[in-house]
Design a protein around this motif. Structure first.
Motif, PDB file in Angstrom:
ATOM      1  N   LYS A   1      -0.582  12.412   7.468  1.00  0.00           N
ATOM      2  CA  LYS A   1      -0.236  12.054   6.099  1.00  0.00           C
ATOM      3  C   LYS A   1       0.591  13.109   5.402  1.00  0.00           C
ATOM      4  O   LYS A   1       1.490  12.803   4.632  1.00  0.00           O
ATOM      5  CB  LYS A   1      -1.496  11.758   5.288  1.00  0.00           C
ATOM      6  CG  LYS A   1      -2.356  12.980   5.006  1.00  0.00           C
ATOM      7  CD  LYS A   1      -3.450  12.631   4.011  1.00  0.00           C
ATOM      8  CE  LYS A   1      -4.266  13.858   3.633  1.00  0.00           C
ATOM      9  NZ  LYS A   1      -5.278  13.544   2.617  1.00  0.00           N
ATOM     10  N   SER A   2       0.313  14.346   5.655  1.00  0.00           N
ATOM     11  CA  SER A   2       1.034  15.421   4.981  1.00  0.00           C
ATOM     12  C   SER A   2       2.179  15.946   5.816  1.00  0.00           C
ATOM     13  O   SER A   2       2.805  16.938   5.446  1.00  0.00           O
ATOM     14  CB  SER A   2       0.067  16.565   4.676  1.00  0.00           C
ATOM     15  OG  SER A   2      -0.427  17.101   5.889  1.00  0.00           O
ATOM     16  N   ALA A   3       2.439  15.271   6.935  1.00  0.00           N
ATOM     17  CA  ALA A   3       3.464  15.701   7.899  1.00  0.00           C
ATOM     18  C   ALA A   3       3.137  17.069   8.483  1.00  0.00           C
ATOM     19  O   ALA A   3       3.979  17.704   9.101  1.00  0.00           O
ATOM     20  CB  ALA A   3       4.860  15.710   7.277  1.00  0.00           C
TER      21      ALA A   3
ATOM     22  N   PHE B   1       0.846  -1.178   0.000  1.00  0.00           N
ATOM     23  CA  PHE B   1       0.000   0.000   0.000  1.00  0.00           C
ATOM     24  C   PHE B   1       0.886   1.235   0.000  1.00  0.00           C
ATOM     25  O   PHE B   1       2.073   1.161   0.286  1.00  0.00           O
ATOM     26  CB  PHE B   1      -0.938   0.023   1.216  1.00  0.00           C
ATOM     27  CG  PHE B   1      -0.270   0.377   2.509  1.00  0.00           C
ATOM     28  CD1 PHE B   1       0.562  -0.527   3.158  1.00  0.00           C
ATOM     29  CD2 PHE B   1      -0.460   1.624   3.089  1.00  0.00           C
ATOM     30  CE1 PHE B   1       1.187  -0.208   4.353  1.00  0.00           C
ATOM     31  CE2 PHE B   1       0.160   1.959   4.278  1.00  0.00           C
ATOM     32  CZ  PHE B   1       0.989   1.039   4.907  1.00  0.00           C
ATOM     33  N   THR B   2       0.291   2.362  -0.320  1.00  0.00           N
ATOM     34  CA  THR B   2       1.015   3.624  -0.323  1.00  0.00           C
ATOM     35  C   THR B   2       0.698   4.363   0.958  1.00  0.00           C
ATOM     36  O   THR B   2      -0.451   4.712   1.218  1.00  0.00           O
ATOM     37  CB  THR B   2       0.595   4.479  -1.535  1.00  0.00           C
ATOM     38  OG1 THR B   2       0.866   3.759  -2.727  1.00  0.00           O
ATOM     39  CG2 THR B   2       1.369   5.784  -1.557  1.00  0.00           C
ATOM     40  N   LEU B   3       1.739   4.588   1.755  1.00  0.00           N
ATOM     41  CA  LEU B   3       1.463   5.186   3.053  1.00  0.00           C
ATOM     42  C   LEU B   3       1.278   6.694   2.997  1.00  0.00           C
ATOM     43  O   LEU B   3       1.013   7.319   4.016  1.00  0.00           O
ATOM     44  CB  LEU B   3       2.542   4.788   4.074  1.00  0.00           C
ATOM     45  CG  LEU B   3       4.015   5.092   3.847  1.00  0.00           C
ATOM     46  CD1 LEU B   3       4.309   6.567   3.940  1.00  0.00           C
ATOM     47  CD2 LEU B   3       4.844   4.352   4.890  1.00  0.00           C
ATOM     48  N   ASP B   4       1.363   7.272   1.781  1.00  0.00           N
ATOM     49  CA  ASP B   4       1.173   8.718   1.649  1.00  0.00           C
ATOM     50  C   ASP B   4      -0.125   9.192   2.289  1.00  0.00           C
ATOM     51  O   ASP B   4      -0.204  10.319   2.768  1.00  0.00           O
ATOM     52  CB  ASP B   4       1.091   9.112   0.167  1.00  0.00           C
ATOM     53  CG  ASP B   4       2.307   8.736  -0.635  1.00  0.00           C
ATOM     54  OD1 ASP B   4       2.531   9.367  -1.676  1.00  0.00           O
ATOM     55  OD2 ASP B   4       3.022   7.808  -0.222  1.00  0.00           O
ATOM     56  N   TYR B   5      -1.132   8.341   2.241  1.00  0.00           N
ATOM     57  CA  TYR B   5      -2.473   8.792   2.608  1.00  0.00           C
ATOM     58  C   TYR B   5      -2.821   8.610   4.071  1.00  0.00           C
ATOM     59  O   TYR B   5      -3.916   8.964   4.506  1.00  0.00           O
ATOM     60  CB  TYR B   5      -3.505   8.052   1.759  1.00  0.00           C
ATOM     61  CG  TYR B   5      -3.255   8.167   0.280  1.00  0.00           C
ATOM     62  CD1 TYR B   5      -2.877   7.051  -0.471  1.00  0.00           C
ATOM     63  CD2 TYR B   5      -3.379   9.384  -0.377  1.00  0.00           C
ATOM     64  CE1 TYR B   5      -2.633   7.154  -1.825  1.00  0.00           C
ATOM     65  CE2 TYR B   5      -3.140   9.497  -1.734  1.00  0.00           C
ATOM     66  CZ  TYR B   5      -2.763   8.374  -2.445  1.00  0.00           C
ATOM     67  OH  TYR B   5      -2.523   8.471  -3.791  1.00  0.00           O
ATOM     68  N   TYR B   6      -1.882   8.046   4.836  1.00  0.00           N
ATOM     69  CA  TYR B   6      -2.232   7.629   6.186  1.00  0.00           C
ATOM     70  C   TYR B   6      -1.301   8.197   7.243  1.00  0.00           C
ATOM     71  O   TYR B   6      -0.130   8.466   6.990  1.00  0.00           O
ATOM     72  CB  TYR B   6      -2.209   6.102   6.265  1.00  0.00           C
ATOM     73  CG  TYR B   6      -3.013   5.438   5.193  1.00  0.00           C
ATOM     74  CD1 TYR B   6      -2.394   4.677   4.200  1.00  0.00           C
ATOM     75  CD2 TYR B   6      -4.397   5.585   5.149  1.00  0.00           C
ATOM     76  CE1 TYR B   6      -3.136   4.090   3.198  1.00  0.00           C
ATOM     77  CE2 TYR B   6      -5.142   4.998   4.147  1.00  0.00           C
ATOM     78  CZ  TYR B   6      -4.513   4.256   3.178  1.00  0.00           C
ATOM     79  OH  TYR B   6      -5.248   3.682   2.188  1.00  0.00           O
TER      80      TYR B   6
END
Length: 128
Positions: free
Chosen positions: A53-55, A27-32
């Motif tokens: 997710k966006s830090a 999965f892509t952890l960008d979203y979580y």
């Protein structure tokens, strides 16, 4: 299949530093949001840090504030935990965790049951 793999643990002297990595696959952890927890022998698992997710938001347990820094590199699908000024009380098995329900670290991030996906952990031992 969602998988998280921690690495970077080891034996370090008091006052030393380590950088832990949590790499995701399946999965892509960008979203979580991603959180770090730790568990010492005979103690309950406790929240260490969390990054949205966006830090844009990071959170830390009081015991590690000013010593630990969480960050993420979405291009590498990895979250890091930079640990400095380590002391023997930081000795524990460190886990990263995530849950598809959360894209940010809410006030309840410190509670392990809020996260469904966990890595196997990496051991950190601080000893002279």
């Amino acid at each position: 299949q969602v998988q998280l793999v921690e690495s970077g643990g080891g034996l370090v002297q008091p006052g030393g530093s380590l950088r832990l990595s949590c790499t995701a696959s399946g999965f892509t952890l960008d979203y979580y949001a991603i959180a770090w927890f730790r568990q010492a022998p005979g103690k309950e698992r406790e929240g260490v840090s969390c990054i949205s997710k966006s830090a844009g938001r990071t959170d830390y347990a009081d015991s590690v504030k000013g010593r630990f820094t969480i960050s993420r590199d979405n291009a590498k699908n990895t979250v890091y935990l930079q640990m400095s000024s380590l002391n023997p009380e930081d000795t524990a098995l460190y886990y990263c965790a995530t849950d598809p329900r959360w894209d940010r670290c809410g006030d309840s991030w410190i509670y392990p049951p809020n996260f469904r996906s966990w890595g196997q952990g990496t051991q950190v031992t601080v000893s002279a």
